[in-house]
Design an enzyme around this catalytic site. Structure first.
Site, PDB file in Angstrom:
ATOM      1  N   GLU A 110       0.646  -1.369  -0.148  1.00 56.85           N
ATOM      2  CA  GLU A 110       0.164   0.089  -0.139  1.00 56.85           C
ATOM      3  C   GLU A 110       0.919   1.105   0.067  1.00 56.85           C
ATOM      4  O   GLU A 110       0.479   2.177  -0.632  1.00 56.85           O
ATOM      5  CB  GLU A 110      -0.978   0.054   1.143  1.00 56.85           C
ATOM      6  CG  GLU A 110      -1.988  -1.011   0.985  1.00 56.85           C
ATOM      7  CD  GLU A 110      -3.039  -1.178   2.062  1.00 56.85           C
ATOM      8  OE1 GLU A 110      -4.158  -0.801   2.055  1.00 56.85           O
ATOM      9  OE2 GLU A 110      -2.521  -1.292   3.451  1.00 56.85           O
ATOM     10  N   GLU A 130      -4.098  -9.438   3.101  1.00 54.70           N
ATOM     11  CA  GLU A 130      -4.611  -9.139   4.664  1.00 54.70           C
ATOM     12  C   GLU A 130      -5.684 -10.157   5.101  1.00 54.70           C
ATOM     13  O   GLU A 130      -5.975 -10.199   6.365  1.00 54.70           O
ATOM     14  CB  GLU A 130      -5.219  -7.797   4.726  1.00 54.70           C
ATOM     15  CG  GLU A 130      -3.962  -6.636   4.791  1.00 54.70           C
ATOM     16  CD  GLU A 130      -3.270  -6.324   3.338  1.00 54.70           C
ATOM     17  OE1 GLU A 130      -2.661  -5.327   3.367  1.00 54.70           O
ATOM     18  OE2 GLU A 130      -3.485  -6.882   2.350  1.00 54.70           O
TER      19      GLU A 130
END
Length: 248
Positions: A110, A130
């Protein structure tokens, strides 16, 4: 910029190189690193320069620090600890280049998505696992990744946790080029050199307008161009161009 414990910071005239430097934790992003990245941003917001982000030890960032992440609560989620710093990095006045080697996973991916430009190595492994840890990619992947590689592929990656190799990331243009590990920073500096050769104000306004929502176009372009049309640097550069052409 001194006094960092999780970053190594090298300042040059037109750029800053920031190396994520927690090799014992594969450069996992913890609260201290977030705080130190905020300090870097505070400087670059006042003194705009190109930012090159990379990692130490053959790894960009293996993700957020799981030991810290495990203890975070709903209140921490609401505060957007990682999302806030990644957004701040994405909004820096001058371009951000992410030079990616080894793992760029979870929060590390990210952070890479928040950059304007990304380059990598063949041994890059980038993605968002995730959901396998019982959380979502909540620090920008779900908004930025579809714009970078398209919604169908982004959907597959974030729902399955599939990790892209360097070659796969290049094929979908998530990274713009691949270099051998020893040449990665050289490649990043070459990219920065090309940016730095251009007018800094035009570069800043180009980046700003690129990030405007669709409904702000073409007004945003016209507003930026109006500023640049009155710029002494525009006249100087165009005069030099015409003089060079006249000498041919």
């Amino acid at each position: 910029m001194t006094g960092y414990s999780t970053l190594a910071v090298e300042e040059r005239g037109d750029r800053v190189v920031v190396t994520l430097d927690r090799p014992e934790r594969r450069n996992a992003i913890d609260q201290q690193m977030v705080d130190e990245l905020h300090r870097v941003c505070a400087t670059l917001e006042v003194q705009p320069r190109i930012l090159i982000l990379t990692g130490s030890g053959g790894v960009f960032a293996s993700g957020a620090d799981i030991a810290e992440l495990r203890e975070r609560t709903a209140a921490d989620a609401a505060s957007g600890i990682n999302d806030t710093i990644f957004t701040r990095i994405s909004m820096l006045p001058m371009p951000v280049i992410a030079a990616l080697d080894g793992y760029a996973l979870g929060g590390g991916a990210e952070l890479a998505y928040a950059a304007d430009l990304r380059i990598g190595t063949p041994r890059l492994r980038i993605g968002n696992p995730e959901t396998g840890l019982g959380i979502i990619a909540a620090a920008g992947a779900l908004s930025r990744l579809p714009h970078l590689i398209g919604l169908p592929l982004a959907t597959e990656l974030v729902l399955t946790g599939r990790i892209l190799t360097g070659e796969e990331a290049l094929a979908v243009r998530l990274v713009g080029d691949l270099f051998e590990p020893g040449e990665l920073l050289t490649g990043a500096h070459a990219l920065a050199d090309r940016i730095a050769a251009n007018d800094p104000l035009a570069t800043q306004l180009t980046k700003r307008v690129l990030r405007e929502p669709a409904e702000r176009h073409p007004a945003a372009e016209r507003e930026a161009q109006a500023v640049l049309f009155e710029s002494p640097e525009k006249r100087r550069r165009m005069t030099e161009f015409l003089e060079r052409r006249g000498r041919r």
